[in-house]
Write a protein that holds these residues in place. Structure first.
Motif, PDB file in Angstrom:
ATOM      1  N   ILE B  12       0.858  -1.175   0.000  1.00  0.00           N
ATOM      2  CA  ILE B  12       0.000   0.000   0.000  1.00  0.00           C
ATOM      3  C   ILE B  12       0.900   1.232   0.000  1.00  0.00           C
ATOM      4  O   ILE B  12       1.784   1.352   0.851  1.00  0.00           O
ATOM      5  CB  ILE B  12      -0.942   0.021   1.224  1.00  0.00           C
ATOM      6  CG1 ILE B  12      -1.875  -1.186   1.175  1.00  0.00           C
ATOM      7  CG2 ILE B  12      -1.753   1.317   1.252  1.00  0.00           C
ATOM      8  CD1 ILE B  12      -2.757  -1.333   2.408  1.00  0.00           C
ATOM      9  N   LEU B  13       0.665   2.109  -0.929  1.00  0.00           N
ATOM     10  CA  LEU B  13       1.452   3.329  -1.059  1.00  0.00           C
ATOM     11  C   LEU B  13       0.568   4.545  -0.869  1.00  0.00           C
ATOM     12  O   LEU B  13      -0.619   4.510  -1.226  1.00  0.00           O
ATOM     13  CB  LEU B  13       2.055   3.425  -2.463  1.00  0.00           C
ATOM     14  CG  LEU B  13       3.402   2.796  -2.787  1.00  0.00           C
ATOM     15  CD1 LEU B  13       3.786   3.103  -4.215  1.00  0.00           C
ATOM     16  CD2 LEU B  13       4.479   3.259  -1.830  1.00  0.00           C
ATOM     17  N   SER B  18       7.171   6.811  -3.724  1.00  0.00           N
ATOM     18  CA  SER B  18       7.815   6.035  -4.789  1.00  0.00           C
ATOM     19  C   SER B  18       8.163   4.659  -4.248  1.00  0.00           C
ATOM     20  O   SER B  18       8.315   4.475  -3.044  1.00  0.00           O
ATOM     21  CB  SER B  18       9.085   6.741  -5.268  1.00  0.00           C
ATOM     22  OG  SER B  18       8.788   8.019  -5.787  1.00  0.00           O
ATOM     23  N   MET B  19       8.270   3.715  -5.152  1.00  0.00           N
ATOM     24  CA  MET B  19       8.681   2.380  -4.737  1.00  0.00           C
ATOM     25  C   MET B  19       9.194   1.599  -5.942  1.00  0.00           C
ATOM     26  O   MET B  19       8.985   2.006  -7.090  1.00  0.00           O
ATOM     27  CB  MET B  19       7.530   1.622  -4.090  1.00  0.00           C
ATOM     28  CG  MET B  19       6.485   1.113  -5.061  1.00  0.00           C
ATOM     29  SD  MET B  19       5.490  -0.250  -4.414  1.00  0.00           S
ATOM     30  CE  MET B  19       6.722  -1.521  -4.178  1.00  0.00           C
ATOM     31  N   ALA B  81       3.640   8.020  -6.913  1.00  0.00           N
ATOM     32  CA  ALA B  81       2.489   7.141  -7.084  1.00  0.00           C
ATOM     33  C   ALA B  81       1.171   7.908  -7.138  1.00  0.00           C
ATOM     34  O   ALA B  81       0.951   8.876  -6.384  1.00  0.00           O
ATOM     35  CB  ALA B  81       2.458   6.117  -5.956  1.00  0.00           C
ATOM     36  N   ALA B  82       0.303   7.451  -8.019  1.00  0.00           N
ATOM     37  CA  ALA B  82      -1.029   8.040  -8.197  1.00  0.00           C
ATOM     38  C   ALA B  82      -2.079   6.936  -8.074  1.00  0.00           C
ATOM     39  O   ALA B  82      -1.775   5.762  -8.340  1.00  0.00           O
ATOM     40  CB  ALA B  82      -1.128   8.703  -9.569  1.00  0.00           C
ATOM     41  N   LEU B 112      -0.713  -3.754  -5.842  1.00  0.00           N
ATOM     42  CA  LEU B 112      -0.356  -2.425  -5.375  1.00  0.00           C
ATOM     43  C   LEU B 112      -1.603  -1.570  -5.240  1.00  0.00           C
ATOM     44  O   LEU B 112      -2.409  -1.477  -6.170  1.00  0.00           O
ATOM     45  CB  LEU B 112       0.616  -1.757  -6.343  1.00  0.00           C
ATOM     46  CG  LEU B 112       1.003  -0.317  -6.015  1.00  0.00           C
ATOM     47  CD1 LEU B 112       1.806  -0.262  -4.724  1.00  0.00           C
ATOM     48  CD2 LEU B 112       1.783   0.304  -7.160  1.00  0.00           C
ATOM     49  N   THR B 113      -1.746  -0.949  -4.075  1.00  0.00           N
ATOM     50  CA  THR B 113      -2.847  -0.006  -3.849  1.00  0.00           C
ATOM     51  C   THR B 113      -2.253   1.350  -3.510  1.00  0.00           C
ATOM     52  O   THR B 113      -1.394   1.446  -2.630  1.00  0.00           O
ATOM     53  CB  THR B 113      -3.756  -0.478  -2.702  1.00  0.00           C
ATOM     54  OG1 THR B 113      -4.287  -1.768  -3.029  1.00  0.00           O
ATOM     55  CG2 THR B 113      -4.899   0.502  -2.481  1.00  0.00           C
ATOM     56  N   VAL B 114      -2.709   2.388  -4.187  1.00  0.00           N
ATOM     57  CA  VAL B 114      -2.254   3.750  -3.921  1.00  0.00           C
ATOM     58  C   VAL B 114      -3.418   4.520  -3.302  1.00  0.00           C
ATOM     59  O   VAL B 114      -4.496   4.634  -3.902  1.00  0.00           O
ATOM     60  CB  VAL B 114      -1.776   4.451  -5.191  1.00  0.00           C
ATOM     61  CG1 VAL B 114      -1.270   5.860  -4.864  1.00  0.00           C
ATOM     62  CG2 VAL B 114      -0.667   3.650  -5.866  1.00  0.00           C
TER      63      VAL B 114
END
Lengths: 112, 115
Positions: B12-13, B18-19, B81-82, B112-114
């Motif tokens: 989760i971002l 950034s990742m 991230a968006a 991935l969840t933003v």
């Protein structure tokens, strides 16, 4: 623009029945048509593939039918089993291409 | 046989973070790919690589970067991230570039969840 159109979006079949998933394409440069099977939480895995120089390919219970003039191909799953429940993707690519062009997928549920 | 290994499995971002998604393959494949899968949309190619030091854009490269310093590794970097980058990411590899006739092997995916 979706280069490969897949239908139906979802499909429910009784155990022992025939599952049929259809795909259509426009780009005549496509020369390789694989089908991928994806179980929940897993990556897609190649199931069966065909080239346009043959009209049918069979591997066990799975058959691809290919109609070059209509630019259509389909996956038939004979004697469908609950273990076949998964999402199926058709795809297409040309000889010089790097990217598989995927259909949107069909979620298949085979009921006992 | 490990095949194609992706890490992390879930992340989760926050918006703007950034990742890097890691991908490694042990099949000595020259070609590697990153796809994203959105519900009901199939898989779309983000970037691909034909060998160490060579990468190119796929269909949906905006917001991502890649590098290929070794044959085995192909990390995907998300910058700033968006929410639109919320997706399942799949790394894949194949022996040669054209998928035509060559099997593409996929990893198990990174969710991935933003937010």
């Amino acid at each position: 623009q979706q280069q490969v159109k897949q239908s139906p979006q979802s499909l429910i079949v009784q155990k022992g029945g025939i599952s049929i998933i259809n795909c259509a394409y426009e780009n005549t440069a496509f020369d390789y048509f694989p089908w991928y099977q994806q179980f929940p939480g897993k990556g897609p895995a190649l199931l069966i593939a065909i080239r346009p120089d043959v009209s049918e390919k069979k591997e066990g219970r799975f058959t691809i039918s290919f109609n070059k003039s209509a630019k259509q191909f389909s996956l038939h799953i004979m004697d469908s089993q609950p273990g076949d429940s998964a999402t199926y993707f058709c795809a297409a690519v040309g000889y010089s291409g790097y990217a598989l062009n995927f259909g949107k997928g069909t979620s298949l549920l085979v009921t006992p | 046989n490990a095949g194609v290994t992706q890490t992390p499995k879930f992340r989760i971002l926050k918006i703007g973070q950034s990742m890097t998604l890691q991908c490694t393959q042990d099949m000595n494949h020259n070609y590697m790919y990153w796809y994203r899968q959105d519900p009901g949309m199939g898989l779309k190619l983000i970037y691909y690589s034909v060998g160490a030091g060579i990468t190119d854009k796929g269909e949906v490269p905006n917001g991502y970067n890649v590098s290929r310093s070794t044959t085995e590794d192909f990390p995907l970097r998300l910058e700033l991230a968006a929410p639109s980058q919320t997706s399942v990411y799949f790394c894949a590899s194949s022996y040669s570039g054209s998928p035509s006739g060559n099997t593409i092997y996929f990893g198990e995916g990174s969710w991935l969840t933003v937010v």
